[in-house]
Design a protein around this motif. Sequence first.
Motif, PDB file in Angstrom:
ATOM      1  N   ALA A 224       0.826  -1.208   0.000  1.00  0.00           N
ATOM      2  CA  ALA A 224       0.000   0.000   0.000  1.00  0.00           C
ATOM      3  C   ALA A 224       0.858   1.254   0.000  1.00  0.00           C
ATOM      4  O   ALA A 224       0.474   2.279  -0.571  1.00  0.00           O
ATOM      5  CB  ALA A 224      -0.918   0.003   1.228  1.00  0.00           C
ATOM      6  N   ARG A 227       1.536   2.866  -3.226  1.00  0.00           N
ATOM      7  CA  ARG A 227       0.423   3.516  -3.934  1.00  0.00           C
ATOM      8  C   ARG A 227      -0.070   4.762  -3.200  1.00  0.00           C
ATOM      9  O   ARG A 227      -1.183   5.226  -3.425  1.00  0.00           O
ATOM     10  CB  ARG A 227      -0.740   2.532  -4.072  1.00  0.00           C
ATOM     11  CG  ARG A 227      -0.350   1.213  -4.735  1.00  0.00           C
ATOM     12  CD  ARG A 227      -1.576   0.313  -4.857  1.00  0.00           C
ATOM     13  NE  ARG A 227      -1.252  -0.947  -5.478  1.00  0.00           N
ATOM     14  CZ  ARG A 227      -0.968  -2.062  -4.811  1.00  0.00           C
ATOM     15  NH1 ARG A 227      -0.945  -2.039  -3.492  1.00  0.00           N
ATOM     16  NH2 ARG A 227      -0.704  -3.173  -5.436  1.00  0.00           N
ATOM     17  N   SER A 316       4.650  -3.335  -6.591  1.00  0.00           N
ATOM     18  CA  SER A 316       3.316  -2.848  -6.222  1.00  0.00           C
ATOM     19  C   SER A 316       2.977  -1.556  -6.950  1.00  0.00           C
ATOM     20  O   SER A 316       1.829  -1.343  -7.358  1.00  0.00           O
ATOM     21  CB  SER A 316       3.256  -2.626  -4.701  1.00  0.00           C
ATOM     22  OG  SER A 316       3.474  -3.832  -4.007  1.00  0.00           O
ATOM     23  N   ASN A 385      -7.335  -9.815   2.543  1.00  0.00           N
ATOM     24  CA  ASN A 385      -6.882  -8.651   1.782  1.00  0.00           C
ATOM     25  C   ASN A 385      -7.435  -8.670   0.355  1.00  0.00           C
ATOM     26  O   ASN A 385      -7.678  -7.620  -0.243  1.00  0.00           O
ATOM     27  CB  ASN A 385      -5.360  -8.629   1.740  1.00  0.00           C
ATOM     28  CG  ASN A 385      -4.816  -7.336   1.174  1.00  0.00           C
ATOM     29  OD1 ASN A 385      -5.087  -6.252   1.700  1.00  0.00           O
ATOM     30  ND2 ASN A 385      -4.061  -7.430   0.092  1.00  0.00           N
ATOM     31  N   ARG A 420     -10.528   0.241  -3.454  1.00  0.00           N
ATOM     32  CA  ARG A 420      -9.175  -0.171  -3.073  1.00  0.00           C
ATOM     33  C   ARG A 420      -8.526   0.850  -2.147  1.00  0.00           C
ATOM     34  O   ARG A 420      -7.869   0.492  -1.166  1.00  0.00           O
ATOM     35  CB  ARG A 420      -8.320  -0.381  -4.325  1.00  0.00           C
ATOM     36  CG  ARG A 420      -8.742  -1.564  -5.187  1.00  0.00           C
ATOM     37  CD  ARG A 420      -7.842  -1.701  -6.402  1.00  0.00           C
ATOM     38  NE  ARG A 420      -8.207  -2.846  -7.228  1.00  0.00           N
ATOM     39  CZ  ARG A 420      -9.110  -2.799  -8.208  1.00  0.00           C
ATOM     40  NH1 ARG A 420      -9.737  -1.648  -8.469  1.00  0.00           N
ATOM     41  NH2 ARG A 420      -9.393  -3.871  -8.912  1.00  0.00           N
ATOM     42  N   SER A 421      -8.695   2.121  -2.461  1.00  0.00           N
ATOM     43  CA  SER A 421      -8.137   3.162  -1.618  1.00  0.00           C
ATOM     44  C   SER A 421      -8.778   3.146  -0.237  1.00  0.00           C
ATOM     45  O   SER A 421      -8.088   3.270   0.781  1.00  0.00           O
ATOM     46  CB  SER A 421      -8.323   4.533  -2.267  1.00  0.00           C
ATOM     47  OG  SER A 421      -7.856   5.564  -1.431  1.00  0.00           O
ATOM     48  N   TRP A 423     -10.127   0.597   1.226  1.00  0.00           N
ATOM     49  CA  TRP A 423      -9.675  -0.602   1.914  1.00  0.00           C
ATOM     50  C   TRP A 423      -8.280  -0.412   2.483  1.00  0.00           C
ATOM     51  O   TRP A 423      -7.983  -0.871   3.595  1.00  0.00           O
ATOM     52  CB  TRP A 423      -9.725  -1.795   0.970  1.00  0.00           C
ATOM     53  CG  TRP A 423      -8.981  -2.994   1.492  1.00  0.00           C
ATOM     54  CD1 TRP A 423      -7.860  -3.558   0.976  1.00  0.00           C
ATOM     55  CD2 TRP A 423      -9.324  -3.784   2.637  1.00  0.00           C
ATOM     56  NE1 TRP A 423      -7.463  -4.637   1.721  1.00  0.00           N
ATOM     57  CE2 TRP A 423      -8.347  -4.805   2.751  1.00  0.00           C
ATOM     58  CE3 TRP A 423     -10.339  -3.729   3.586  1.00  0.00           C
ATOM     59  CZ2 TRP A 423      -8.370  -5.746   3.769  1.00  0.00           C
ATOM     60  CZ3 TRP A 423     -10.363  -4.675   4.603  1.00  0.00           C
ATOM     61  CH2 TRP A 423      -9.397  -5.661   4.685  1.00  0.00           C
ATOM     62  N   ARG A 424      -7.397   0.277   1.752  1.00  0.00           N
ATOM     63  CA  ARG A 424      -6.037   0.468   2.245  1.00  0.00           C
ATOM     64  C   ARG A 424      -6.034   1.246   3.562  1.00  0.00           C
ATOM     65  O   ARG A 424      -5.171   1.035   4.404  1.00  0.00           O
ATOM     66  CB  ARG A 424      -5.193   1.189   1.193  1.00  0.00           C
ATOM     67  CG  ARG A 424      -4.748   0.312   0.047  1.00  0.00           C
ATOM     68  CD  ARG A 424      -3.633   0.956  -0.749  1.00  0.00           C
ATOM     69  NE  ARG A 424      -4.075   2.152  -1.464  1.00  0.00           N
ATOM     70  CZ  ARG A 424      -4.578   2.145  -2.684  1.00  0.00           C
ATOM     71  NH1 ARG A 424      -4.723   0.995  -3.339  1.00  0.00           N
ATOM     72  NH2 ARG A 424      -4.941   3.259  -3.282  1.00  0.00           N
ATOM     73  N   THR A 425      -6.995   2.137   3.741  1.00  0.00           N
ATOM     74  CA  THR A 425      -7.048   2.922   4.967  1.00  0.00           C
ATOM     75  C   THR A 425      -7.404   2.060   6.172  1.00  0.00           C
ATOM     76  O   THR A 425      -6.884   2.260   7.268  1.00  0.00           O
ATOM     77  CB  THR A 425      -8.063   4.069   4.829  1.00  0.00           C
ATOM     78  OG1 THR A 425      -7.726   4.854   3.686  1.00  0.00           O
ATOM     79  CG2 THR A 425      -8.075   4.949   6.064  1.00  0.00           C
ATOM     80  N   ALA A 427      -7.315  -1.447   6.123  1.00  0.00           N
ATOM     81  CA  ALA A 427      -6.782  -2.809   6.019  1.00  0.00           C
ATOM     82  C   ALA A 427      -5.947  -3.192   7.233  1.00  0.00           C
ATOM     83  O   ALA A 427      -6.023  -4.319   7.731  1.00  0.00           O
ATOM     84  CB  ALA A 427      -5.948  -2.948   4.739  1.00  0.00           C
ATOM     85  N   SER A 558      -0.466   2.674   9.297  1.00  0.00           N
ATOM     86  CA  SER A 558      -1.053   2.533   7.970  1.00  0.00           C
ATOM     87  C   SER A 558      -2.251   3.459   7.803  1.00  0.00           C
ATOM     88  O   SER A 558      -2.391   4.148   6.788  1.00  0.00           O
ATOM     89  CB  SER A 558      -1.477   1.083   7.739  1.00  0.00           C
ATOM     90  OG  SER A 558      -2.197   0.944   6.539  1.00  0.00           O
ATOM     91  N   THR A 562      -2.081   6.415   5.039  1.00  0.00           N
ATOM     92  CA  THR A 562      -2.987   6.297   3.893  1.00  0.00           C
ATOM     93  C   THR A 562      -4.116   7.325   3.964  1.00  0.00           C
ATOM     94  O   THR A 562      -4.601   7.785   2.924  1.00  0.00           O
ATOM     95  CB  THR A 562      -3.579   4.882   3.812  1.00  0.00           C
ATOM     96  OG1 THR A 562      -4.171   4.540   5.076  1.00  0.00           O
ATOM     97  CG2 THR A 562      -2.517   3.861   3.462  1.00  0.00           C
TER      98      THR A 562
END
Length: 663
Positions: A224, A227, A316, A385, A420-421, A423-425, A427, A558, A562
């Motif tokens: 992550a 990105r 990635s 994930n 996706r963005s 989820w990254r926050t 995850a 994270s 993010t």
Amino acid sequence: MRTTLELAWRLLRGGGRRGLLGSLLTLAAVAVSTGLLLFAVGANHAFSQRADADAWRHPATMAGGAATAVQALDTDYVRGTPITIVDLAATGGSASRQAPVPPGMKAFPKPGDLWVSPALADMIKKLPADQLAKRFRAGAPTGILGDEALVHPGELVAVAGHKPADPAMTVERNDTTGSETTASPAPIDHYATGAVSTIPQVYQILAIIASVLMVVPLLVFGGAAARLTVARRDQRLAALRLVGATPGQVVAITAAEAVLTAAAGAVAGALLYAAAIPALTQITIGGGTWFAGDLWPGLLPLAAVLVAVPLLVGVSAIVGLRRVVVSPLGVAKRETPPGMKAIRLAVFGAIVVAFGMISGNLLSMGKTGAVLLVVFLALGFLSINLVGPWVVALIGRVTAGTARGPARLLAGRRLIDDPRSAWRTVAGVALTGFVAGFLSLMNPAAMPGADAKDRMELTVAKARAAAVADQARERLAGIPAKVTVGGAGSDDYSRTVEITVPGGDAAVDRARTALHGVVPGTSPTPPAGSGAELYLLADLRTGALTVLVVSFLIAITSAGITGASAVLDRRQTYAMLRLAGTPLEVLDRARRQETLIPLAVMGGGSLLTGLFFASPFAVGFGFSGALTLVAFVVLGFAGIIGAGALSRPLLRSVTADPAPRPD
């Protein structure tokens, strides 16, 4: 290649203040990932070193030559702490010069010699002789053992030299604990190496499981990190594609920019870990702290991590930019990418079903079962994930369809537009839910035998039980103690002589000293469940707490990074909404909701998944397990809210001048 690197460097330098902030966020994320990854690698290296340090105490299988020594093992206790006693005798007429020299010693011990660890030497000096020193016939120690003979710095170890005919070197010993803390005299021509006893092997397996619980979220976090400023990079590189750059050139520039940033972060993470080692050595596992050298993974693993982390980030970043390579015009026009397929949910379901089918047999598979458990834990993480963005998109559709206000509608639309963005926050915290669920069932509800400090046992042959009990009473004259003959030992041919000594640690240690040698070569042991097993259960708690702390550190870091990156990436969208008259409070509320709503759903789902994966190995639940789950819920939501609060000034900053401008 040189042109690509120069262009990547120019893009890094020319990104402006906000571009620099995004790069610094990426660097910080990679530094944290590298430091924690080195911690996982170093922990496994440390447990391997401990296994090697423990191996030599256990009589080795003959290598085919003539025996040059006899070795036996016993475990005594002082102040409730185990003392590892290694009895050695040179055999035949070869004298001790031909016998193998134990680690940490200059020569093979002669009859009457006593070599002790530094911690045991200090304890012999501090305690009265009738509580410890009189157990050893040598009196003052002959020498001090070196670090290579010790599992940890504070370990109590004694190496006693004997004649081959001494009772300590001829009498068979019973290991009543099952933890291989006692071994009968055996001929040897060398010392064992590697993980040869049960307890070090158990610790190594637990260390591998803990590493999976930490490393997989780290790898997800590291991916992550590549990105973090993906929207900004998408726009810049899409422009390059539109003016004629080839897909290969775009990929090369992206990889170079990501790897340059990640390499700096990886070096910073290695320095961070090196600085943290003195503090990490104070974590108590297996009855003691750590040697600093054991926690340092070595040059080869360090180099592997420093190479692997930038490569992971580079790959990635390339994967994250496949839209640019395929359709730069779509990026420039801000088209919503196609939705994700339900195959993600099918993969997750297949892994859960497969684990459920074999989980009942894992405990009976030995090392194969441990390997399968580690594999399924990794697959469980990866499947969460994988399915996470798909579930977030589904949550977005439900949220948008049921919205009754602008903030919730904006949150739902954002979740649909870029799951996706979102989820990254969340995850990190969601994956920590898997860890919390798994460890809540691995937390023993109570410590069996913790109240047995005043009791000890001697297991002897049935015919000798009464005589040994009478001899114990004679030796304990003047010490308030109760001696009884209990039930059968491990078979019908043995009996347990039970001794209860009230009066605290000093009285118990005086009784142990008085009973020393009542059964040659065998010291009284704590009751079942209060010796090595008690240490293992306590270490299970410590390990669970350590893994949870590391997981939360990953998760909160994270979320913070993010979250800030999301604000930077969407600054044009936020600016246009502000220009259209949307209040800042509505934007801020929408930003919080697009994080907290998926967190509630995915955090609960991952927690239940962790409980399911831990169910075949549950030690107990009770208060500590419930506390683990409550702590996850409270800290998880508090951490996400706190991380979101840190991004609020950044949101205010990017919307201060709502006039659109080219980027």
